[in-house]
Design a protein around this motif. Structure first.
Motif, PDB file in Angstrom:
ATOM      1  N   LEU A 178       2.061   2.934   2.095  1.00  0.00           N
ATOM      2  CA  LEU A 178       2.115   1.392   1.865  1.00  0.00           C
ATOM      3  C   LEU A 178       3.227   1.016   0.876  1.00  0.00           C
ATOM      4  N   LEU A 179       3.104   1.773  -0.453  1.00  0.00           N
ATOM      5  CA  LEU A 179       3.811   1.157  -1.199  1.00  0.00           C
ATOM      6  C   LEU A 179       5.331   1.701  -1.118  1.00  0.00           C
ATOM      7  N   GLY A 180       5.577   2.798  -0.712  1.00  0.00           N
ATOM      8  CA  GLY A 180       6.786   2.919   0.075  1.00  0.00           C
ATOM      9  C   GLY A 180       7.605   2.300   0.953  1.00  0.00           C
ATOM     10  N   GLN A 181       6.682   1.801   1.843  1.00  0.00           N
ATOM     11  CA  GLN A 181       6.987   0.647   2.992  1.00  0.00           C
ATOM     12  C   GLN A 181       7.481  -0.743   2.295  1.00  0.00           C
ATOM     13  N   THR A 182       6.682  -0.825   1.274  1.00  0.00           N
ATOM     14  CA  THR A 182       6.831  -2.231   0.460  1.00  0.00           C
ATOM     15  C   THR A 182       8.410  -2.089  -0.172  1.00  0.00           C
ATOM     16  N   ARG A 183       8.593  -1.146  -0.728  1.00  0.00           N
ATOM     17  CA  ARG A 183       9.953  -0.963  -1.389  1.00  0.00           C
ATOM     18  C   ARG A 183      11.100  -1.130  -0.520  1.00  0.00           C
ATOM     19  N   LEU A 184      10.866  -0.621   0.791  1.00  0.00           N
ATOM     20  CA  LEU A 184      11.947  -0.723   1.655  1.00  0.00           C
ATOM     21  C   LEU A 184      11.986  -2.172   2.145  1.00  0.00           C
ATOM     22  N   TRP A 185      10.947  -2.766   2.450  1.00  0.00           N
ATOM     23  CA  TRP A 185      11.046  -4.503   2.785  1.00  0.00           C
ATOM     24  C   TRP A 185      11.505  -5.001   1.804  1.00  0.00           C
ATOM     25  N   PHE A 186      11.058  -5.065   0.733  1.00  0.00           N
ATOM     26  CA  PHE A 186      11.674  -5.809  -0.429  1.00  0.00           C
ATOM     27  C   PHE A 186      13.113  -5.737  -1.025  1.00  0.00           C
ATOM     28  N   SER A 187      13.529  -4.268  -0.874  1.00  0.00           N
ATOM     29  CA  SER A 187      15.018  -3.826  -1.183  1.00  0.00           C
ATOM     30  C   SER A 187      15.854  -4.646  -0.202  1.00  0.00           C
ATOM     31  N   TYR A 188      15.568  -4.655   1.110  1.00  0.00           N
ATOM     32  CA  TYR A 188      16.329  -5.376   2.179  1.00  0.00           C
ATOM     33  C   TYR A 188      16.363  -6.782   2.047  1.00  0.00           C
ATOM     34  N   ALA A 189      15.015  -7.424   1.409  1.00  0.00           N
ATOM     35  CA  ALA A 189      15.003  -8.904   1.170  1.00  0.00           C
ATOM     36  C   ALA A 189      15.752  -9.147   0.082  1.00  0.00           C
ATOM     37  N   ALA A 236      -2.328   4.445   0.361  1.00  0.00           N
ATOM     38  CA  ALA A 236      -1.793   3.363  -0.610  1.00  0.00           C
ATOM     39  C   ALA A 236      -0.442   3.876  -0.767  1.00  0.00           C
ATOM     40  N   LEU A 237       0.065   5.075  -1.084  1.00  0.00           N
ATOM     41  CA  LEU A 237       1.250   5.440  -1.523  1.00  0.00           C
ATOM     42  C   LEU A 237       2.243   5.222  -0.092  1.00  0.00           C
ATOM     43  N   ALA A 295       1.971  -5.085   2.930  1.00  0.00           N
ATOM     44  CA  ALA A 295       1.724  -3.767   2.467  1.00  0.00           C
ATOM     45  C   ALA A 295       1.469  -3.360   0.879  1.00  0.00           C
ATOM     46  N   LEU A 296       2.033  -4.357   0.258  1.00  0.00           N
ATOM     47  CA  LEU A 296       1.790  -4.191  -1.254  1.00  0.00           C
ATOM     48  C   LEU A 296       0.467  -4.509  -1.650  1.00  0.00           C
ATOM     49  N   ILE A 297      -0.118  -5.789  -1.206  1.00  0.00           N
ATOM     50  CA  ILE A 297      -1.418  -5.798  -1.661  1.00  0.00           C
ATOM     51  C   ILE A 297      -2.488  -5.074  -1.133  1.00  0.00           C
ATOM     52  N   LEU A 298      -2.338  -4.457   0.060  1.00  0.00           N
ATOM     53  CA  LEU A 298      -3.218  -3.737   0.618  1.00  0.00           C
ATOM     54  C   LEU A 298      -3.169  -2.129  -0.138  1.00  0.00           C
ATOM     55  N   SER A 299      -1.826  -1.735  -0.393  1.00  0.00           N
ATOM     56  CA  SER A 299      -1.811  -0.524  -1.575  1.00  0.00           C
ATOM     57  C   SER A 299      -2.345  -0.784  -2.686  1.00  0.00           C
TER      58      SER A 299
END
Length: 250
Positions: free
Chosen positions: A45-56, A42-43, A15-19
């Motif tokens: 996907l960036l929001g989704q990135t934050r959710l995945w990264f926060s959990y990781a 893009a926004l 999600a981050l790289i495509l964003s």
């Protein structure tokens, strides 16, 4: 690294790289409506990135947060599929890359809704609402370009032919994917691939495009940190501020 953390990083990195790629097109869209649509995707996907990264980051327990994961890793630490780092190119290239990813992304999230991790289900529930729109939009535009003028058809077919070899990696499961499947989290690769091929075939038929052979040779390596030269340039732009001014705040 824990398999689940690795799996979450892969989802977030995609999600981050495509964003980041789409954000580079802000102000450069072929029409105002498309310019705004690309930015909104893009926004999302960036929001989704934050959710995945926060959990990781929580599971990892190493003191990192979502910003550390995004801005303080080198290229070989990123786990995104190679498809997402391919250049924006012309608009047919951008949309074909988007369509291939959206198709996989939608069916991936639909399957993750059934997984055994409540937190992943929660992220998937939020994300699939956005990705449903992404898939509808990119599919519609592929049809309009493919079944449009001779020039738009030729460029869209060329984009499909060039990017197809990067689609197989999404279904090429390694030990991490298999561990997540065995744990009741990752969906079946065969189920995902069948759904992907069926939808792509449907859209391509409507777009009068020739679908490349499903059994064609495919690139791989992105999920294991082996990337094309394009990722280095993407990260150089995305990470510059944090690298140049560590810990800077607005």
């Amino acid at each position: 690294m824990d398999d689940k953390v690795n799996y979450l990083l892969r989802l977030g990195d995609n999600a981050l790289i495509l964003s980041q790629q789409l954000s580079q097109l802000c102000g450069k869209g072929p029409a105002l409506e498309e310019d705004m649509a690309l930015t909104n995707v893009a926004l999302d996907l960036l929001g989704q990135t934050r959710l995945w990264f926060s959990y990781a980051a929580e599971l990892e327990g190493a003191g990192r947060d979502e910003d550390d994961i995004a801005f303080l890793r080198d290229a070989h630490d990123f786990k995104n599929c190679l498809l997402l780092e391919q250049p924006n190119g012309n608009y047919a290239d951008t949309l074909m890359r988007q369509f291939f990813f959206d198709t996989w992304h939608y069916f991936q999230l639909a399957e993750l809704l059934k997984c055994g991790d409540p937190r992943i289900v929660e992220v998937a529930q939020k994300s699939i609402k956005e990705v449903t729109y992404h898939l509808r939009r990119s599919g519609d535009l592929i049809v309009r370009l493919g079944d449009g003028t001779a020039e738009s058809h030729a460029k869209t077919q060329a984009a499909a032919d060039a990017l197809w070899m990067y689609t197989g990696e999404m279904f090429n499961y390694d030990a991490v994917d298999q561990a997540m499947f065995d744990a009741g989290i990752a969906p079946s690769s065969a189920v995902l691939r069948a759904a992907f091929l069926e939808h792509v075939a449907e859209i391509f038929a409507e777009a009068t495009l020739v679908m490349p052979a499903p059994d064609a040779w495919m690139q791989k390596g992105g999920k294991q940190g082996r990337h094309t030269e394009h990722l280095g340039f993407i990260l150089a732009e995305m990470q510059f501020l944090q690298r140049a001014y560590p810990g800077a705040e607005w």
